[in-house]
Design a protein around this motif. Structure first.
Motif, mmCIF file in Angstrom:
data_model
loop_
_atom_site.group_PDB
_atom_site.id
_atom_site.type_symbol
_atom_site.label_atom_id
_atom_site.label_comp_id
_atom_site.label_asym_id
_atom_site.label_seq_id
_atom_site.Cartn_x
_atom_site.Cartn_y
_atom_site.Cartn_z
ATOM 1 N N ALA A 1 0.832 -1.208 0.000
ATOM 2 C CA ALA A 1 0.000 0.000 0.000
ATOM 3 C C ALA A 1 0.865 1.255 0.000
ATOM 4 O O ALA A 1 0.520 2.268 -0.619
ATOM 5 C CB ALA A 1 -0.923 0.009 1.219
ATOM 6 N N ALA B 1 -0.929 4.357 6.476
ATOM 7 C CA ALA B 1 -1.607 3.824 7.663
ATOM 8 C C ALA B 1 -2.796 4.706 8.037
ATOM 9 O O ALA B 1 -3.865 4.215 8.425
ATOM 10 C CB ALA B 1 -0.620 3.729 8.822
ATOM 11 N N ARG C 1 -5.745 3.984 5.816
ATOM 12 C CA ARG C 1 -6.436 2.748 6.171
ATOM 13 C C ARG C 1 -7.417 2.985 7.323
ATOM 14 O O ARG C 1 -8.504 2.427 7.367
ATOM 15 C CB ARG C 1 -5.420 1.669 6.567
ATOM 16 N N GLU C 2 -7.001 3.843 8.262
ATOM 17 C CA GLU C 2 -7.853 4.115 9.430
ATOM 18 C C GLU C 2 -8.980 5.092 9.102
ATOM 19 O O GLU C 2 -10.124 4.909 9.535
ATOM 20 C CB GLU C 2 -7.006 4.679 10.578
ATOM 21 N N GLU D 1 -10.832 6.785 2.399
ATOM 22 C CA GLU D 1 -10.406 7.584 1.252
ATOM 23 C C GLU D 1 -10.877 9.038 1.306
ATOM 24 O O GLU D 1 -10.261 9.913 0.727
ATOM 25 C CB GLU D 1 -10.927 6.942 -0.043
#
Length: 205
Positions: free
Chosen positions: A141, A181, A184-185, A188
Protein backbone atom coordinates in the motif's frame (compact mmCIF):
# COMPACT_ATOMS: atom_id res chain seq x y z
CA UNK A 1 33.83 -18.53 -12.33
CA UNK A 2 34.18 -17.83 -8.59
CA UNK A 3 30.83 -17.64 -6.81
CA UNK A 4 31.93 -17.65 -3.18
CA UNK A 5 35.16 -17.47 -1.19
CA UNK A 6 35.65 -18.74 2.34
CA UNK A 7 38.96 -18.04 4.04
CA UNK A 8 40.87 -16.03 6.61
CA UNK A 9 40.97 -12.23 6.58
CA UNK A 10 44.59 -11.35 5.81
CA UNK A 11 44.36 -7.54 5.66
CA UNK A 12 42.11 -4.60 4.84
CA UNK A 13 42.57 -1.77 2.33
CA UNK A 14 40.54 1.38 1.78
CA UNK A 15 38.04 -0.36 -0.51
CA UNK A 16 39.08 -4.01 -0.38
CA UNK A 17 39.97 -6.99 1.75
CA UNK A 18 42.56 -9.68 1.10
CA UNK A 19 41.10 -13.07 1.87
CA UNK A 20 43.55 -15.94 2.37
CA UNK A 21 42.02 -19.11 0.92
CA UNK A 22 44.34 -22.07 1.55
CA UNK A 23 47.45 -19.96 1.08
CA UNK A 24 46.20 -17.89 -1.89
CA UNK A 25 45.44 -14.24 -1.15
CA UNK A 26 42.43 -12.94 -3.09
CA UNK A 27 42.05 -9.15 -3.31
CA UNK A 28 38.31 -8.54 -3.14
CA UNK A 29 36.70 -5.11 -3.56
CA UNK A 30 33.82 -4.52 -1.15
CA UNK A 31 31.32 -1.89 -0.09
CA UNK A 32 31.99 -0.07 3.16
CA UNK A 33 29.07 -1.90 4.78
CA UNK A 34 30.46 -5.29 3.83
CA UNK A 35 33.89 -4.38 5.17
CA UNK A 36 32.35 -3.30 8.47
CA UNK A 37 30.47 -6.60 8.73
CA UNK A 38 33.62 -8.69 8.25
CA UNK A 39 35.58 -9.98 11.26
CA UNK A 40 39.04 -8.81 12.39
CA UNK A 41 42.26 -9.87 10.65
CA UNK A 42 43.03 -13.53 11.32
CA UNK A 43 39.43 -14.68 11.56
CA UNK A 44 37.33 -16.67 9.09
CA UNK A 45 35.01 -14.91 6.65
CA UNK A 46 32.81 -15.76 3.68
CA UNK A 47 32.07 -13.50 0.72
CA UNK A 48 29.75 -13.93 -2.25
CA UNK A 49 31.79 -13.07 -5.34
CA UNK A 50 31.18 -11.38 -8.68
CA UNK A 51 34.11 -11.57 -11.13
CA UNK A 52 34.71 -8.88 -13.73
CA UNK A 53 37.02 -9.95 -16.56
CA UNK A 54 38.38 -7.41 -19.01
CA UNK A 55 41.28 -7.31 -21.42
CA UNK A 56 43.53 -5.50 -18.97
CA UNK A 57 42.34 -6.86 -15.61
CA UNK A 58 40.43 -9.40 -13.56
CA UNK A 59 38.69 -7.89 -10.55
CA UNK A 60 36.76 -9.59 -7.76
CA UNK A 61 33.87 -7.92 -5.93
CA UNK A 62 32.68 -9.39 -2.64
CA UNK A 63 29.37 -9.14 -0.83
CA UNK A 64 28.03 -10.04 2.57
CA UNK A 65 24.80 -11.47 1.13
CA UNK A 66 23.30 -12.62 -2.18
CA UNK A 67 20.88 -9.67 -1.99
CA UNK A 68 23.76 -7.17 -1.91
CA UNK A 69 25.35 -8.91 -4.90
CA UNK A 70 22.03 -8.78 -6.80
CA UNK A 71 21.69 -5.04 -6.20
CA UNK A 72 25.31 -4.48 -7.29
CA UNK A 73 24.45 -6.06 -10.66
CA UNK A 74 21.04 -4.36 -10.94
CA UNK A 75 22.48 -0.91 -10.28
CA UNK A 76 24.91 -1.27 -13.17
CA UNK A 77 22.01 -1.66 -15.59
CA UNK A 78 21.33 2.04 -15.00
CA UNK A 79 23.05 4.52 -17.30
CA UNK A 80 25.84 6.34 -15.48
CA UNK A 81 26.29 3.66 -12.81
CA UNK A 82 29.44 1.58 -12.91
CA UNK A 83 30.97 -0.74 -10.35
CA UNK A 84 32.46 2.09 -8.26
CA UNK A 85 29.18 4.03 -8.00
CA UNK A 86 27.26 0.82 -7.30
CA UNK A 87 29.61 0.09 -4.38
CA UNK A 88 29.19 3.66 -3.15
CA UNK A 89 25.41 3.20 -3.10
CA UNK A 90 25.73 -0.08 -1.21
CA UNK A 91 28.16 1.54 1.21
CA UNK A 92 25.48 4.11 2.07
CA UNK A 93 22.33 1.96 1.97
CA UNK A 94 21.76 -1.66 2.93
CA UNK A 95 20.00 -3.83 0.31
CA UNK A 96 16.67 -3.49 2.16
CA UNK A 97 17.08 0.29 2.57
CA UNK A 98 17.88 0.64 -1.12
CA UNK A 99 14.93 -1.56 -2.11
CA UNK A 100 12.60 0.47 0.10
CA UNK A 101 13.92 3.76 -1.28
CA UNK A 102 13.42 2.57 -4.86
CA UNK A 103 9.97 1.15 -4.06
CA UNK A 104 8.69 4.49 -2.76
CA UNK A 105 10.64 6.69 -5.19
CA UNK A 106 12.84 8.29 -2.52
CA UNK A 107 15.45 9.89 -4.79
CA UNK A 108 16.88 11.96 -1.93
CA UNK A 109 17.86 8.85 0.01
CA UNK A 110 19.61 7.31 -3.00
CA UNK A 111 21.45 10.55 -3.76
CA UNK A 112 23.11 10.42 -0.32
CA UNK A 113 25.65 8.03 -1.83
CA UNK A 114 28.98 9.50 -2.87
CA UNK A 115 29.08 10.20 -6.61
CA UNK A 116 25.31 9.93 -7.08
CA UNK A 117 23.76 13.21 -8.18
CA UNK A 118 20.04 13.98 -8.47
CA UNK A 119 19.84 12.86 -12.12
CA UNK A 120 21.51 9.50 -11.50
CA UNK A 121 19.40 8.96 -8.37
CA UNK A 122 16.25 9.67 -10.39
CA UNK A 123 17.32 7.14 -13.04
CA UNK A 124 18.05 4.49 -10.41
CA UNK A 125 14.61 4.93 -8.85
CA UNK A 126 12.77 5.06 -12.18
CA UNK A 127 14.55 2.18 -13.89
CA UNK A 128 14.70 -0.24 -10.95
CA UNK A 129 11.29 0.32 -9.34
CA UNK A 130 9.92 -2.85 -10.98
CA UNK A 131 12.82 -4.82 -9.48
CA UNK A 132 12.42 -3.52 -5.93
CA UNK A 133 9.35 -5.46 -4.68
CA UNK A 134 11.25 -8.75 -4.46
CA UNK A 135 13.74 -7.21 -2.05
CA UNK A 136 11.60 -4.58 -0.35
CA UNK A 137 10.04 -4.76 3.10
CA UNK A 138 7.68 -1.91 2.21
CA UNK A 139 3.95 -2.49 2.57
CA UNK A 140 2.48 -2.72 -0.98
CA UNK A 141 0.00 0.00 0.00
CA UNK A 142 2.93 2.32 0.72
CA UNK A 143 4.56 1.51 -2.62
CA UNK A 144 1.23 2.15 -4.37
CA UNK A 145 0.84 5.48 -2.63
CA UNK A 146 4.40 6.43 -3.55
CA UNK A 147 3.69 5.59 -7.21
CA UNK A 148 0.59 7.81 -7.12
CA UNK A 149 2.62 10.65 -5.67
CA UNK A 150 5.34 10.19 -8.27
CA UNK A 151 2.78 10.26 -11.10
CA UNK A 152 0.87 13.12 -9.45
CA UNK A 153 -2.25 10.95 -9.32
CA UNK A 154 -2.68 10.96 -5.55
CA UNK A 155 -5.74 12.78 -4.14
CA UNK A 156 -4.85 16.33 -3.04
CA UNK A 157 -5.39 15.69 0.70
CA UNK A 158 -3.05 12.68 0.56
CA UNK A 159 -0.33 14.49 -1.38
CA UNK A 160 -0.60 17.50 0.92
CA UNK A 161 -0.40 15.33 4.05
CA UNK A 162 2.73 13.51 2.84
CA UNK A 163 4.29 16.83 1.84
CA UNK A 164 3.51 18.29 5.28
CA UNK A 165 5.25 15.42 7.07
CA UNK A 166 8.28 15.70 4.78
CA UNK A 167 8.43 19.44 5.54
CA UNK A 168 8.42 18.56 9.23
CA UNK A 169 11.66 16.66 8.68
CA UNK A 170 10.46 13.10 8.15
CA UNK A 171 11.95 11.03 5.32
CA UNK A 172 9.79 10.32 2.27
CA UNK A 173 9.48 6.65 3.21
CA UNK A 174 8.43 7.50 6.79
CA UNK A 175 5.89 10.04 5.57
CA UNK A 176 4.41 7.70 2.96
CA UNK A 177 4.21 4.83 5.45
CA UNK A 178 2.48 7.00 8.06
CA UNK A 179 -0.07 8.44 5.62
CA UNK A 180 -0.79 5.01 4.13
CA UNK A 181 -1.61 3.82 7.66
CA UNK A 182 -3.71 6.96 8.24
CA UNK A 183 -5.65 6.26 5.03
CA UNK A 184 -6.44 2.75 6.17
CA UNK A 185 -7.85 4.12 9.43
CA UNK A 186 -9.63 7.22 8.11
CA UNK A 187 -10.81 6.05 4.70
CA UNK A 188 -10.41 7.58 1.25
CA UNK A 189 -12.51 10.67 1.99
CA UNK A 190 -10.38 11.98 4.88
CA UNK A 191 -9.20 15.57 4.70
CA UNK A 192 -5.57 16.73 4.94
CA UNK A 193 -5.75 17.80 8.58
CA UNK A 194 -7.05 14.44 9.74
CA UNK A 195 -4.48 12.53 7.70
CA UNK A 196 -1.67 14.62 9.16
CA UNK A 197 -3.00 14.11 12.68
CA UNK A 198 -3.27 10.34 12.23
CA UNK A 199 0.08 10.22 10.42
CA UNK A 200 1.83 11.94 13.31
CA UNK A 201 0.12 9.56 15.72
CA UNK A 202 1.47 6.64 13.68
CA UNK A 203 4.99 8.11 13.69
CA UNK A 204 4.87 8.58 17.47
CA UNK A 205 4.35 4.86 18.10
Amino acid sequence: MIGKLKGIVDSYGEDHVILDVQGVGYLVHCSGRTQQALPPVGEAATLFIETFVREDMIRLYGFASPAEKSWFLLLQNVQGVGAKVALNVLSTLSPSELANAVAVGDKAMVSRANGVGPKVAARIVAELKDKAPGFSTVDPAVAGLAAQLEDRNAPAPVADAVSALVNLGYAQLQASTAIAAALREAGEGADTARLIRLGLKELAR
